[in-house]
Design a protein around this motif. Structure first.
Motif, PDB file in Angstrom:
ATOM      1  N   MET A   1       0.841  -1.177   0.000  1.00 52.29           N
ATOM      2  CA  MET A   1       0.000   0.000   0.000  1.00 52.29           C
ATOM      3  C   MET A   1       0.889   1.244   0.000  1.00 52.29           C
ATOM      4  O   MET A   1       1.751   1.375   0.871  1.00 52.29           O
ATOM      5  CB  MET A   1      -0.893  -0.038   1.240  1.00 52.29           C
ATOM      6  N   PRO A   2       0.696   2.141  -0.955  1.00 54.40           N
ATOM      7  CA  PRO A   2       1.543   3.339  -0.994  1.00 54.40           C
ATOM      8  C   PRO A   2       1.252   4.275   0.180  1.00 54.40           C
ATOM      9  O   PRO A   2       0.141   4.309   0.715  1.00 54.40           O
ATOM     10  CB  PRO A   2       1.193   4.000  -2.322  1.00 54.40           C
ATOM     11  N   THR A   3       2.270   5.035   0.520  1.00 57.89           N
ATOM     12  CA  THR A   3       2.096   6.031   1.586  1.00 57.89           C
ATOM     13  C   THR A   3       1.195   7.151   1.067  1.00 57.89           C
ATOM     14  O   THR A   3       1.084   7.355  -0.154  1.00 57.89           O
ATOM     15  CB  THR A   3       3.449   6.632   2.002  1.00 57.89           C
ATOM     16  N   PRO A   4       0.581   7.912   1.966  1.00 62.16           N
ATOM     17  CA  PRO A   4      -0.234   9.055   1.516  1.00 62.16           C
ATOM     18  C   PRO A   4       0.587  10.055   0.694  1.00 62.16           C
ATOM     19  O   PRO A   4       0.083  10.637  -0.265  1.00 62.16           O
ATOM     20  CB  PRO A   4      -0.729   9.676   2.828  1.00 62.16           C
ATOM     21  N   GLU A   5       1.865  10.244   1.051  1.00 59.95           N
ATOM     22  CA  GLU A   5       2.720  11.168   0.301  1.00 59.95           C
ATOM     23  C   GLU A   5       2.915  10.677  -1.136  1.00 59.95           C
ATOM     24  O   GLU A   5       2.786  11.444  -2.090  1.00 59.95           O
ATOM     25  CB  GLU A   5       4.078  11.307   0.990  1.00 59.95           C
ATOM     26  N   ALA A   6       3.208   9.388  -1.295  1.00 57.92           N
ATOM     27  CA  ALA A   6       3.393   8.819  -2.639  1.00 57.92           C
ATOM     28  C   ALA A   6       2.098   8.893  -3.438  1.00 57.92           C
ATOM     29  O   ALA A   6       2.116   9.205  -4.640  1.00 57.92           O
ATOM     30  CB  ALA A   6       3.885   7.377  -2.552  1.00 57.92           C
ATOM     31  N   ALA A   7       0.969   8.644  -2.788  1.00 56.92           N
ATOM     32  CA  ALA A   7      -0.328   8.721  -3.473  1.00 56.92           C
ATOM     33  C   ALA A   7      -0.616  10.139  -3.940  1.00 56.92           C
ATOM     34  O   ALA A   7      -1.121  10.350  -5.055  1.00 56.92           O
ATOM     35  CB  ALA A   7      -1.441   8.210  -2.550  1.00 56.92           C
ATOM     36  N   ALA A   8      -0.278  11.128  -3.130  1.00 61.37           N
ATOM     37  CA  ALA A   8      -0.516  12.524  -3.507  1.00 61.37           C
ATOM     38  C   ALA A   8       0.386  12.924  -4.677  1.00 61.37           C
ATOM     39  O   ALA A   8      -0.056  13.592  -5.615  1.00 61.37           O
ATOM     40  CB  ALA A   8      -0.274  13.441  -2.307  1.00 61.37           C
ATOM     41  N   ILE A   9       1.649  12.518  -4.622  1.00 56.88           N
ATOM     42  CA  ILE A   9       2.571  12.803  -5.731  1.00 56.88           C
ATOM     43  C   ILE A   9       2.064  12.138  -7.007  1.00 56.88           C
ATOM     44  O   ILE A   9       2.058  12.751  -8.078  1.00 56.88           O
ATOM     45  CB  ILE A   9       4.000  12.323  -5.399  1.00 56.88           C
ATOM     46  N   ALA A  10       1.619  10.898  -6.889  1.00 58.35           N
ATOM     47  CA  ALA A  10       1.121  10.163  -8.054  1.00 58.35           C
ATOM     48  C   ALA A  10      -0.077  10.881  -8.674  1.00 58.35           C
ATOM     49  O   ALA A  10      -0.168  11.004  -9.905  1.00 58.35           O
ATOM     50  CB  ALA A  10       0.748   8.738  -7.663  1.00 58.35           C
ATOM     51  N   ALA A  11      -0.982  11.366  -7.849  1.00 62.08           N
ATOM     52  CA  ALA A  11      -2.169  12.056  -8.366  1.00 62.08           C
ATOM     53  C   ALA A  11      -1.782  13.357  -9.064  1.00 62.08           C
ATOM     54  O   ALA A  11      -2.273  13.649 -10.163  1.00 62.08           O
ATOM     55  CB  ALA A  11      -3.151  12.339  -7.224  1.00 62.08           C
ATOM     56  N   GLU A  12      -0.900  14.126  -8.462  1.00 62.24           N
ATOM     57  CA  GLU A  12      -0.452  15.383  -9.081  1.00 62.24           C
ATOM     58  C   GLU A  12       0.289  15.115 -10.386  1.00 62.24           C
ATOM     59  O   GLU A  12       0.095  15.819 -11.382  1.00 62.24           O
ATOM     60  CB  GLU A  12       0.447  16.162  -8.124  1.00 62.24           C
ATOM     61  N   LEU A  13       1.153  14.115 -10.384  1.00 60.89           N
ATOM     62  CA  LEU A  13       1.933  13.779 -11.568  1.00 60.89           C
ATOM     63  C   LEU A  13       1.027  13.306 -12.705  1.00 60.89           C
ATOM     64  O   LEU A  13       1.189  13.728 -13.853  1.00 60.89           O
ATOM     65  CB  LEU A  13       2.965  12.706 -11.219  1.00 60.89           C
ATOM     66  N   ARG A  14       0.061  12.464 -12.380  1.00 57.14           N
ATOM     67  CA  ARG A  14      -0.859  11.979 -13.398  1.00 57.14           C
ATOM     68  C   ARG A  14      -1.628  13.130 -14.028  1.00 57.14           C
ATOM     69  O   ARG A  14      -1.768  13.215 -15.253  1.00 57.14           O
ATOM     70  CB  ARG A  14      -1.826  10.951 -12.801  1.00 57.14           C
ATOM     71  N   THR A  15      -2.093  14.047 -13.217  1.00 57.50           N
ATOM     72  CA  THR A  15      -2.834  15.202 -13.729  1.00 57.50           C
ATOM     73  C   THR A  15      -1.948  16.073 -14.618  1.00 57.50           C
ATOM     74  O   THR A  15      -2.339  16.453 -15.727  1.00 57.50           O
ATOM     75  CB  THR A  15      -3.399  16.031 -12.559  1.00 57.50           C
ATOM     76  N   ALA A  16      -0.747  16.374 -14.136  1.00 63.22           N
ATOM     77  CA  ALA A  16       0.164  17.225 -14.909  1.00 63.22           C
ATOM     78  C   ALA A  16       0.575  16.548 -16.218  1.00 63.22           C
ATOM     79  O   ALA A  16       0.610  17.198 -17.280  1.00 63.22           O
ATOM     80  CB  ALA A  16       1.398  17.560 -14.073  1.00 63.22           C
ATOM     81  N   MET A  17       0.871  15.260 -16.162  1.00 61.11           N
ATOM     82  CA  MET A  17       1.266  14.537 -17.379  1.00 61.11           C
ATOM     83  C   MET A  17       0.112  14.494 -18.375  1.00 61.11           C
ATOM     84  O   MET A  17       0.323  14.630 -19.579  1.00 61.11           O
ATOM     85  CB  MET A  17       1.713  13.107 -17.031  1.00 61.11           C
ATOM     86  N   GLY A  18      -1.082  14.305 -17.889  1.00 63.35           N
ATOM     87  CA  GLY A  18      -2.247  14.293 -18.767  1.00 63.35           C
ATOM     88  C   GLY A  18      -2.442  15.631 -19.459  1.00 63.35           C
ATOM     89  O   GLY A  18      -2.678  15.688 -20.672  1.00 63.35           O
TER      90      GLY A  18
END
Length: 140
Positions: A1-18
């Motif tokens: 299970m990813p940490t909350p920090e990793a999950a937040a980075i992943a969400a921001e990165l996915r949005t920016a990359m999109g």
């Protein structure tokens, strides 16, 4: 299970990359899926339609349609497989290579201009280091 920090980075990165992908796609003249096929053939050489489908993680039927469209445009060609008479290989034509290079140039040109216009020298250095990290994540 990813940490909350990793999950937040992943969400921001996915949005920016999109958002960045959609913006760069405005420069496209060839649909993204077809450019992806041309790019794979450029990097890896001739392949079967099944191998292309596996590489792009699409159904063989979907890849057969993309291959057909690219053949209609004379961007790729089909030839007999050298060791298996039941298969054929698709490969780039000179026109396909030229179209791919033009497409890459349009995309990179827009992005290079945006980097120069929007980022400081320090931000450019950070972005250069980040590109390697993104590539490593994509290869996982």
């Amino acid at each position: 299970m990813p940490t909350p920090e990793a999950a937040a980075i992943a969400a921001e990165l996915r949005t920016a990359m999109g958002r960045l992908t959609r913006r760069v796609s405005h420069e496209d003249r060839i649909p993204l899926g077809q450019v992806a096929v041309l790019g794979v053939l450029d990097r890896q050489g001739p392949m079967t339609t099944s191998d292309l489908a596996a590489d792009q993680r699409v159904r063989p039927q979907s890849m057969a349609r993309a291959v057909g469209l690219l053949m209609d445009q004379e961007l790729i060609t089909r030839r007999a497989h050298p060791t298996d008479g039941r298969k054929s290989l698709v490969e780039l034509t000179p026109a396909g290579r030229a179209a791919l290079e033009a497409e890459r140039g349009r995309r990179a040109g827009w992005l290079a201009q945006a980097i120069e216009a929007e980022l400081t020298d320090e931000e450019r250095e950070l972005l250069a280091r980040t590109a390697g990290l993104l590539d490593r994540l994509a290869a996982r």
